[in-house]
Design an enzyme around this catalytic site. Structure first.
Site, PDB file in Angstrom:
ATOM      1  N   HIS A 184       0.817  -1.207   0.000  1.00  0.00           N
ATOM      2  CA  HIS A 184       0.000   0.000   0.000  1.00  0.00           C
ATOM      3  C   HIS A 184       0.856   1.264   0.000  1.00  0.00           C
ATOM      4  CE1 HIS A 184      -3.808  -2.128   1.718  1.00  0.00           C
ATOM      5  NE2 HIS A 184      -3.402  -2.620   0.563  1.00  0.00           N
TER       6      HIS A 184
ATOM      7  N   GLU B  16       0.720   3.928   1.883  1.00  0.00           N
ATOM      8  CA  GLU B  16       1.180   4.312   3.223  1.00  0.00           C
ATOM      9  C   GLU B  16       2.389   3.467   3.627  1.00  0.00           C
ATOM     10  OE1 GLU B  16      -3.410   3.919   3.750  1.00  0.00           O
ATOM     11  OE2 GLU B  16      -1.905   3.218   2.318  1.00  0.00           O
TER      12      GLU B  16
ATOM     13  N   CYS C  41      -6.051   0.865   5.801  1.00  0.00           N
ATOM     14  CA  CYS C  41      -6.498  -0.457   6.245  1.00  0.00           C
ATOM     15  C   CYS C  41      -5.913  -0.748   7.626  1.00  0.00           C
ATOM     16  CB  CYS C  41      -6.083  -1.530   5.239  1.00  0.00           C
ATOM     17  SG  CYS C  41      -4.321  -1.930   5.243  1.00  0.00           S
TER      18      CYS C  41
ATOM     19  N   CYS D 240      -2.095  -0.942   7.610  1.00  0.00           N
ATOM     20  CA  CYS D 240      -1.478   0.371   7.489  1.00  0.00           C
ATOM     21  C   CYS D 240      -1.613   1.182   8.772  1.00  0.00           C
ATOM     22  CB  CYS D 240      -2.064   1.133   6.305  1.00  0.00           C
ATOM     23  SG  CYS D 240      -1.540   0.461   4.708  1.00  0.00           S
TER      24      CYS D 240
END
Length: 162
Positions: free
Chosen positions: A79, A81, A117, A120
């Site tokens: 991801h 992040e 999420c 993250c």
């Protein structure tokens, strides 16, 4: 010409980072800023050396009709992040702000009620990031204190998705 506010300035940069994303569902761009300097950037993509979904022409989660916010262990991507955090030292992230923008691959619309999420969120907490600012549309955004991620621990409640 009207001068843009600083938050939307950084969100615009995060939105530009999206252009490197490789996801066939949703792409995100993230930047970490501390003391008015960009510490790192990140976008959605497969781990270095692995094929991206855009190269394979399919998304496993899409094929399986996995709902948004669930079953990220099936996703081949790292991801935005996570990539931004991986690219920075913790010392530079303590007390920083992460700016996050998400767009749909299909139509380029902003991801509604975007949120990191659960994986993250854990990385954001441990990185020492203080705030997350998420774009909702071209000018509106939400500011989230990372302490809220600590206090509202969805993993204790067994909450799935977001």
């Amino acid at each position: 010409m009207e001068r843009i506010d600083k938050i939307n300035y950084y969100l615009d940069i995060a939105e530009t980072v999206i252009e490197r994303g490789t996801c066939l569902r949703r792409n995100f761009g993230a930047i970490i800023v501390k003391n008015d300097e960009i510490v790192s950037t990140g976008y959605v993509g497969a781990p270095r050396g692995r094929a991206n979904c855009c190269d394979l022409n399919y998304c496993v989660r899409e094929k399986l009709n996995v709902p948004r916010g669930e079953r990220y262990e099936l996703c081949r991507s790292v991801h935005a992040e996570q990539n931004a955090i991986i690219s920075a030292s913790r010392r530079d992230m303590i007390g920083s702000t992460l700016y996050l923008v998400g767009k749909s691959y299909k139509d380029g619309s902003y991801v509604e009620v975007a949120m990191p999420c659960s994986f993250c969120k854990r990385m954001i907490i441990n990185a020492g990031i203080e705030k997350v600012i998420i774009r909702d549309n071209k000018t509106d955004y939400r500011v989230i204190n990372v302490s809220d991620f600590v206090e509202n621990d969805e993993s204790v409640e067994g909450k799935i998705g977001y």
